[in-house]
Design a protein around this motif. Structure first.
Motif, short mmCIF file in Angstrom:
data_model
loop_
_atom_site.label_atom_id
_atom_site.label_comp_id
_atom_site.label_asym_id
_atom_site.label_seq_id
_atom_site.Cartn_x
_atom_site.Cartn_y
_atom_site.Cartn_z
N UNK A 126 46.55 30.75 47.07
CA UNK A 126 46.66 31.14 45.66
C UNK A 126 48.02 31.81 45.47
N UNK A 176 46.78 24.57 38.34
CA UNK A 176 48.00 25.15 37.76
C UNK A 176 47.74 25.46 36.30
N UNK A 192 46.27 38.05 37.84
CA UNK A 192 46.85 36.91 37.11
C UNK A 192 46.70 35.58 37.85
N UNK A 193 45.80 34.75 37.35
CA UNK A 193 45.65 33.38 37.86
C UNK A 193 46.09 32.45 36.73
N UNK A 194 47.19 31.76 36.93
CA UNK A 194 47.75 30.97 35.81
C UNK A 194 46.81 29.86 35.35
N UNK A 195 45.91 29.44 36.21
CA UNK A 195 45.00 28.35 35.85
C UNK A 195 43.75 28.89 35.15
#
Lengths: 347, 347, 347, 347
Positions: A246, D266, C234-237
């Motif tokens: 990740x 993503x 923060x996980x962009x997906x």
């Protein structure tokens, strides 16, 4: 057309697999195979493959001037002396993991290789797997951005035989060492600190030998990323091999390989067949690829995909994990030399 | 703030669902509900929801000047007369599918609606489903390119009660009509020709009523695309609702909705729970959305998401499929009026 | 028919969500809602929902004899005094998590509730989620056997506003507290020891407030199981909410919920839409379920699904994690009182 | 140890693949290989594999007394005469699909094989694929119950070269013939009637040669089951090979094979890599297995996995589909002889 002439030391399961995979490669010839228990059975096996020479004497491999490279597939305690002898005899070397249970000896073997200017590849077969190569690729090409969290799951379908538990070197050195290498491989970063927790939840035989059968290890990498590895000696649903990285731009997660894609729907639910059974089946293609890349590196004098130092680093992390588990505190890789000496003194 | 005042005709399962969904909408008030079997039970049900008036007389709904719109949820044979009466009384109309078993009557109902300048929405609830809306969106925004192949699977968990089989209108008009509408909805194109094959593989009761329980229908669309729909009255693993649109730039495939995402791994295999049970559960949110959009269309005088003509077109395709199945030849939608008359004469 | 009369304290985002969910329940009436910033806007909001009384004075809720239960949705620092006052006024209480940042105060609040013999439910909404309930069920019914390894992933789509970081209580108390509760919920076992590692990999603002934005915590349970939780701000997906319980007879793994099941295949690859966006959307049904079960527990005098002690235990683990992270050593939950005092002395 | 001595006729792509796969089998020796364009290039290729004899003369293979079995990998128009000659020379035969474009000739070839009491295996490689074998197994062991609906999807990543379109025999004989065999293979039932619809949606070159590039064919099986096959000459997302069998007790659905299991998340969505590229890659293992089983059948005198009659039946169905598409009506397999004669007369 140049040919790499090979000698194989150790005709156990993994030695025979490497032999069969080498036989498929056009520019390779297996000259001889040695084993402590060589005899008519091995001779027949070798004959069926056009391998002319079998022997009990390792030295007949090492000293044979017609051999360019050796595959060391004998028991772990023989690896270091064999690497040193083979290196001094000018042979290139493929050696199964771990190089040894002792990082000082491993370092000596690597030094011998360096001085002899031969090549040494360590048998971290998972680096050649289609899934894990894709993870590394997606990290290296920036798809997931800077790695923040790495998660590795590695669970065996069944515990090893109790006899093996005694000599295995323990879960961290025997089993999780693959995952320590994987952590370095997929992130391209070094591990700086580990914290290990283990438990005996499957079989008391592990406790009898000061070992655990279930373990979780957290990692702190030099680039700031965090990681966690979980191992179990027994997953009833089969061999479980997953990795997730990740990062700042996304994540990549590897699921298990299955023998087929069938989705079976019945009144009970939606089912699919269990993952591929165990490492020989699951990593069959990776074993082929690892020998192929080793031979190519020799033929074209290219850098190896896994070097001696990779073996050493994974062993250091394994040792740190083992000590962390014993001391119940995080251990820095940098502490290892000192702790290592203390441990020797205590023993 | 304007409020839409509603009368519901038919307090069966679907009428009650619409009522409950309407009660959640702030600008809606249910004024009355009628049912052939209205009595103390319905009164209690209505009272618990603040609906003051229950009646056996449909006319008390139609003639009530305090009602702006009616929901027709009574049996199919009552739809057309009720639509005509309601339209003539100036009510907007939501009518369950199919409008009727007779395309001439359906056309008459639509004409009455047109003349009265009221709105008529048909209960093709699946158009409001999160999955199928996404398919249409991906076709309309060009992601899949020009549609080439459309595949629709629709299988019920259990056959209807034998009593219902007799009056259902047959698999094409009762069950596959949803899929005919779906075919038009996701492609945005009209069906020109169908070929239907059916079989009685589940229960001979279907044969007793000239019906089938398993059917495959192929479609040719006016834009050149091909399609196929398969229906079964009994899927032991549950309600199976899938659509795939394959086109020049890609495809989109809808998988079933499940009650949870749990992946359960045991010594038997890898399992997940069966799909959501049946239409009331599976399309719960779609039912809510369809009433909401109907009310919004009335409040803001916007075009409806499903119009009377959508009901008519789906009925024509269903009729063509039924005839194709009987004649064992492809039937063009354009042939329907003529074939329809022949059929009437034969009957 | 008995009705539960509710007062809501705090009309922020979560207070309004609870209000809307309570309005759907037939045996519930919202009598009043208070907020520091009550005014015409809140009045209009309340009027549209038939809530007659809005006020700035918390006391008008607490002291109102027509109120049976209060929902405490105000800022964390107000929770403990409000719980104590409400309990002493004989109200049942629903309180958002965490009860407080101070385990001693939390314990005092729980004691006040005990003495007043009222009910106190803590807002651990994830316990009511379809996925996580299924995990617990599969552990409790023995499908996975004895739990050996528990893995929880919880990553937010975006970090909170910098102003919030300052007052959040830190990642362990603000964010991972849900996962600590989840660990207890799915295993049915208590946590005995934690080791926490954190890093600031997303935004230096976390470091400015002595906080981290990425963390991995390992857990040792009283039944011998091991666990690991990873959090990222923060996980962009999108919102990433997964749990895996691995045991002696198998494992159960929860995947994310997605807004649809569409599988989109193009020349680029096979794609599906990102997971459901954030907690309000993802846990929408769980929020509805948690209020419903709270009301049912009051109506039928049944045990609560989440009690005060669940809040306290999760806070203790969070505190242990925070201390572990600061001390870089594993911390036993049993050490908390002593460490807690030391921390106070040091501060 | 007995050895099967092989002659290969046709050294194109598929002939070379079979050669390489045969070389891996211990009890097999490739004696000679013939090709119209044999020359230094083929000689070098053969030499590198230890194949001593290359020739332009097919007869040098057929007449060679040191050859036990031939692999016919030359162009389709040569299959029948070569089968007949080889059979009369007492050779066992592996022949690529289709045997011919003419069912009368195919029948003659099969008759010659029968009289010569040699074995003839047809190159329906997909029968040896891990996925499709599992489907057949689950049908045969009763897991899915009686088959009701069979769905086969087969889409190529790219259309063939325009020159090939002219001589391909058309989509039904060239491409869908695999799916007709698959339909018989997975159900264990014969096809009785087909209805075919086609369209030219990809490239007008198909229309120029009286062919289509997109087709849907429905099937009626002798056991009452219904089926549908869809073919496209161009799926931009890659080779699409799926099968679903739905029956009274459940269903089994095969998804595509992918080069890895990576799930990439993503900001754009959740992605996985496209399916394996095309048949050589996708069916690599199946090609190996098909030669292996052929050799085993010879060595152990066991029944073949695919016989001449399987080739004939698939050709009959393909012919029926072609005629159905031209006549726009369902065609029974039983009509083929008569329709076939009419067609010949018309031509």
């Amino acid at each position: 057309m140049k040919t790499i002439r090979i000698g194989i030391i150790g005709a156990g399961r993994i030695g025979k697999i490497h032999a069969d995979n080498l036989l498929r490669l056009p520019q390779t010839e297996i000259v001889a195979i040695s084993d402590l228990f060589a005899g008519p059975e091995l001779e027949a096996w070798a004959a069926a493959r056009g391998i002319r020479h079998t022997t009990k004497q390792t030295n007949e491999i090492i000293a044979n001037p017609d051999i360019d490279a050796v595959f060391i597939c004998s028991s772990t305690d023989t690896h270091v002396p064999l690497i040193i002898q083979a290196a001094q005899a000018g042979k290139h070397i493929f050696c199964e993991k771990p190089v040894s249970m002792d990082i000082v000896q491993t370092a000596e073997a690597i030094e011998a290789v360096r001085q002899a200017r031969v090549k040494l590849q360590i048998g971290f077969n998972r680096r050649f797997d289609h899934n894990f190569k894709r993870v590394r690729e997606l990290v290296q090409n920036g798809t997931v951005g800077s790695p923040h969290i790495v998660k590795i799951t590695s669970r065996d379908p069944n515990p090893p035989h109790p006899d093996y538990v005694k000599v295995s070197g323990g879960i961290f050195m025997d089993m999780m060492i693959h995952d320590f290498d994987m952590a370095r491989f997929v992130t391209g970063s070094e591990v700086e600190e580990v914290f290990a927790q283990g438990g005996v939840l499957i079989d008391p035989v592990f406790a009898d030998h000061g070992d655990v059968d279930t373990a979780i290890v957290t990692l702190r990498f030099s680039n700031g990323a965090l990681g966690v590895i979980d191992n179990s000696r027994k997953a009833v649903y089969g061999y479980d091999q997953r990795v997730e990285v990740f990062g700042s731009k996304g994540s990549v997660a590897i699921h298990n390989d299955h023998p087929n894609t069938a989705e079976i729907s019945t009144a009970e639910g939606i089912m699919r067949d269990k993952p591929m059974n165990f490492f020989l089946e699951r990593y069959n293609d990776a074993y082929i690829e690892e020998t192929q890349q080793f031979i190519e590196s020799l033929l074209e004098d290219k850098p190896l995909a896994v070097e001696g130092n990779d073996g050493l680093q994974a062993e250091k992390i394994a040792l740190a994990a083992k000590l962390s588990s014993q001391l119940n505190r995080p251990v820095k890789i940098g502490e290892i030399p000192e702790l290592y000496n203390q441990t020797l003194e205590l023993a």
